[in-house]
Write a protein that holds these residues in place. Structure first.
Motif, PDB file in Angstrom:
ATOM      1  N   LEU A   1      58.115 -68.464  85.578  1.00 25.23           N
ATOM      2  CA  LEU A   1      58.018 -67.005  85.481  1.00 25.23           C
ATOM      3  C   LEU A   1      59.323 -66.508  84.860  1.00 25.23           C
ATOM      4  O   LEU A   1      60.406 -66.919  85.281  1.00 25.23           O
ATOM      5  CB  LEU A   1      57.859 -66.387  86.870  1.00 25.23           C
ATOM      6  CG  LEU A   1      58.040 -64.862  86.970  1.00 25.23           C
ATOM      7  CD1 LEU A   1      56.966 -64.123  86.180  1.00 25.23           C
ATOM      8  CD2 LEU A   1      58.013 -64.422  88.435  1.00 25.23           C
ATOM      9  N   GLY A   2      59.206 -65.647  83.860  1.00 20.34           N
ATOM     10  CA  GLY A   2      60.404 -65.086  83.233  1.00 20.34           C
ATOM     11  C   GLY A   2      60.223 -63.607  83.004  1.00 20.34           C
ATOM     12  O   GLY A   2      59.092 -63.102  82.961  1.00 20.34           O
ATOM     13  N   MET A   3      61.344 -62.904  82.866  1.00 20.37           N
ATOM     14  CA  MET A   3      61.274 -61.478  82.536  1.00 20.37           C
ATOM     15  C   MET A   3      62.439 -61.132  81.624  1.00 20.37           C
ATOM     16  O   MET A   3      63.568 -61.580  81.833  1.00 20.37           O
ATOM     17  CB  MET A   3      61.332 -60.630  83.804  1.00 20.37           C
ATOM     18  CG  MET A   3      61.106 -59.149  83.531  1.00 20.37           C
ATOM     19  SD  MET A   3      61.069 -58.150  85.049  1.00 20.37           S
ATOM     20  CE  MET A   3      62.802 -58.099  85.464  1.00 20.37           C
ATOM     21  N   ASN A   4      62.126 -60.358  80.587  1.00 19.99           N
ATOM     22  CA  ASN A   4      63.174 -59.849  79.703  1.00 19.99           C
ATOM     23  C   ASN A   4      62.870 -58.385  79.397  1.00 19.99           C
ATOM     24  O   ASN A   4      61.742 -58.047  79.048  1.00 19.99           O
ATOM     25  CB  ASN A   4      63.225 -60.683  78.410  1.00 19.99           C
ATOM     26  CG  ASN A   4      64.151 -60.055  77.380  1.00 19.99           C
ATOM     27  OD1 ASN A   4      63.696 -59.512  76.371  1.00 19.99           O
ATOM     28  ND2 ASN A   4      65.436 -60.115  77.637  1.00 19.99           N
TER      29      ASN A   4
ATOM     30  N   SER B   1      67.602 -56.474  86.786  1.00 16.43           N
ATOM     31  CA  SER B   1      68.143 -57.431  85.828  1.00 16.43           C
ATOM     32  C   SER B   1      67.370 -57.331  84.525  1.00 16.43           C
ATOM     33  O   SER B   1      66.200 -56.923  84.503  1.00 16.43           O
ATOM     34  CB  SER B   1      68.002 -58.846  86.419  1.00 16.43           C
ATOM     35  OG  SER B   1      68.291 -59.833  85.450  1.00 16.43           O
ATOM     36  N   THR B   2      68.002 -57.713  83.424  1.00 13.90           N
ATOM     37  CA  THR B   2      67.313 -57.732  82.120  1.00 13.90           C
ATOM     38  C   THR B   2      66.818 -59.135  81.755  1.00 13.90           C
ATOM     39  O   THR B   2      66.007 -59.277  80.848  1.00 13.90           O
ATOM     40  CB  THR B   2      68.266 -57.253  81.009  1.00 13.90           C
ATOM     41  OG1 THR B   2      69.475 -58.003  81.108  1.00 13.90           O
ATOM     42  CG2 THR B   2      68.571 -55.766  81.133  1.00 13.90           C
ATOM     43  N   HIS B   3      67.346 -60.158  82.428  1.00 10.48           N
ATOM     44  CA  HIS B   3      66.969 -61.548  82.112  1.00 10.48           C
ATOM     45  C   HIS B   3      66.762 -62.289  83.440  1.00 10.48           C
ATOM     46  O   HIS B   3      67.744 -62.496  84.172  1.00 10.48           O
ATOM     47  CB  HIS B   3      68.071 -62.257  81.327  1.00 10.48           C
ATOM     48  CG  HIS B   3      68.370 -61.661  79.980  1.00 10.48           C
ATOM     49  ND1 HIS B   3      68.953 -60.431  79.833  1.00 10.48           N
ATOM     50  CD2 HIS B   3      68.155 -62.132  78.713  1.00 10.48           C
ATOM     51  CE1 HIS B   3      69.087 -60.168  78.532  1.00 10.48           C
ATOM     52  NE2 HIS B   3      68.614 -61.177  77.836  1.00 10.48           N
TER      53      HIS B   3
ATOM     54  N   PHE C   1      70.260 -62.489  85.747  1.00  9.63           N
ATOM     55  CA  PHE C   1      71.498 -62.132  85.056  1.00  9.63           C
ATOM     56  C   PHE C   1      71.809 -60.663  85.315  1.00  9.63           C
ATOM     57  O   PHE C   1      70.917 -59.811  85.281  1.00  9.63           O
ATOM     58  CB  PHE C   1      71.372 -62.348  83.547  1.00  9.63           C
ATOM     59  CG  PHE C   1      71.588 -63.772  83.134  1.00  9.63           C
ATOM     60  CD1 PHE C   1      72.875 -64.257  82.947  1.00  9.63           C
ATOM     61  CD2 PHE C   1      70.522 -64.622  82.938  1.00  9.63           C
ATOM     62  CE1 PHE C   1      73.079 -65.568  82.568  1.00  9.63           C
ATOM     63  CE2 PHE C   1      70.721 -65.940  82.557  1.00  9.63           C
ATOM     64  CZ  PHE C   1      71.998 -66.419  82.369  1.00  9.63           C
ATOM     65  N   GLU C   2      73.086 -60.395  85.587  1.00  7.94           N
ATOM     66  CA  GLU C   2      73.561 -59.017  85.649  1.00  7.94           C
ATOM     67  C   GLU C   2      74.793 -58.985  84.756  1.00  7.94           C
ATOM     68  O   GLU C   2      75.866 -59.395  85.171  1.00  7.94           O
ATOM     69  CB  GLU C   2      73.894 -58.642  87.097  1.00  7.94           C
ATOM     70  CG  GLU C   2      72.637 -58.540  87.943  1.00  7.94           C
ATOM     71  CD  GLU C   2      72.907 -58.451  89.434  1.00  7.94           C
ATOM     72  OE1 GLU C   2      73.604 -57.541  89.876  1.00  7.94           O
ATOM     73  OE2 GLU C   2      72.395 -59.328  90.165  1.00  7.94           O
ATOM     74  N   GLY C   3      74.623 -58.562  83.515  1.00  5.70           N
ATOM     75  CA  GLY C   3      75.679 -58.696  82.523  1.00  5.70           C
ATOM     76  C   GLY C   3      75.895 -60.177  82.271  1.00  5.70           C
ATOM     77  O   GLY C   3      74.936 -60.942  82.107  1.00  5.70           O
TER      78      GLY C   3
END
Lengths: 257, 257
Positions: free
Chosen positions: B5-8, B71-73, B41-43
């Motif tokens: 599972l991934g999110m961007n 998070s963005t990633h 990831f956070e920054g």
């Protein structure tokens, strides 16, 4: 400055009691509010919890305080930023892989003016002096022992040399472990206690909480807890001498000539 | 085999809804019971939760399901062991540092007979084919670009070449990110969906849970979710073609010739 907490034991043990007192210093009984982190080794594996929020308010810290994770090697840190902004990548402990093992590092102190640029293998992700010092230690390890982890005496000797050089640049108390060995270096302030049979009750300084370890342990258990300042007020903690590098194994401290 | 599972996204978003459905497959609606993990990831910083317990029973997974981390990633994995025992060091995602950034990797598939021994920079800590493949990818990155991260096109080209070689050895679906770029490689099975305005309601396949994203989003938000198999039954997911390597940025997929 920051505060350190470590644990090394001969059987996997939870750190809930010590972490309860320690994390109170992250915004309540003390002002180390700029993030926190904890790493638990389970065999060669390593579990990490980090947060840039103060440990007294962090929901992740709340989870760690109440969920008993059993480990033989634990390193925790609460941060009061001296170098580097308050952000997740600057929270200790830091982790890298070397010789097929994870290495975990947390630092209390400040190394003003220490700002190396010429990292060849390990590069800092954040911008603290602490992470740079950790990268430098691992670079030296690789230079001396490129293939595999050497016998403890040899590793200790290189670590002692690097630590002495870094300690000349400021305050350099740290905890370092790969889940097999547990190093504690004192530059100004670091204490430990070894709990073993006959176990007794311990009372936290930072909260009115008492645990009777005799009810929770087996006679052969041995647990060393290492902290910047003692966590309990009814036990005798031993101060590590400035300049000393100890290696904990199975809950007992050792040093080499 | 395992599931990914991934999110961007273009703005930090929580993954609670997708992770709720996904983690159900770790012992309830599917049999991926041999551990799980998730990295946010956070920054440049990176937060990790891992557990060798099935995700449906893990208290750590329970915490992640209900605590919204933005998070963005994000990369998550539930494991069904094919190679390597059920233990923390074999739980995906894996993480290493390269060029002063953390790299995170999770794999779905099996690479029978792939057992390289000659790692020069990155060594596996556990004993899965997946972690070895990750180490090999980073080794190639370092060989081609020893100093610093190259422009995306160059990195993509090396990654495509390595991925094609590894995919010849078995099944090699993976997610890889450094918090800046988000790579998704399909060898046999991987799908994605891009959610953007006008947002609608989505209903999970694995649990009877619906979320109306129009109530939770801004018109400019864009979120890509990537998964081994679709997580919702009222949306159209796009299958990534076998052999394709996509790079997600700000919630949109790209590829290079």
């Amino acid at each position: 400055m920051c505060q350190l907490l470590g644990m090394n034991c001969n059987v996997p043990t939870d750190i809930c009691f010590s972490f309860e007192g320690f994390s109170t210093r992250g915004g309540k009984t003390d002002d180390h509010r700029d993030g926190w982190g904890i790493a638990f080794f389970e065999g060669k594996g390593c579990r990490f919890f980090l947060d840039a929020k103060p440990s007294v308010f962090s929901p992740v810290a709340e989870f760690v305080r109440h969920y008993p994770i059993h480990s033989t090697h634990v390193i925790a840190h609460i941060r009061k930023a001296t170098q580097g902004k308050v952000t997740l990548e600057n929270c200790h402990p830091f982790r890298r892989e070397l010789w097929g093992r994870y290495w975990v590092f947390a630092h209390n102190g400040d190394l003003p003016g220490f700002d190396p640029k010429d990292f060849s293998f390990y590069q800092p992700v954040g911008n603290t002096d602490s992470e740079k010092a950790f990268c430098l230690i691992l670079e030296r390890f690789r230079e001396y022992f490129p293939q595999k982890k050497p016998p403890l005496e040899k590793l200790y000797s290189v670590l002692k040399e690097v630590s002495e050089k870094l300690a000349q640049k400021g305050i350099f108390n740290y905890l370092l472990s790969d889940g097999e060995h547990f190093f504690a270096h004192c530059s100004t302030k670091l204490s430990y206690i070894v709990r073993q049979a006959p176990f007794a009750a311990a009372h936290l300084i930072d909260q009115d909480v008492t645990v009777d370890f005799s009810e929770l342990t087996s006679p052969s258990d041995r647990v060393a807890v290492i902290a910047t300042t003692p966590l309990t007020d009814n036990e005798v903690w031993t101060q590590i001498l400035p300049g000393e590098l100890l290696v904990f194994q199975d809950g007992l401290p050792h040093k080499f000539p």
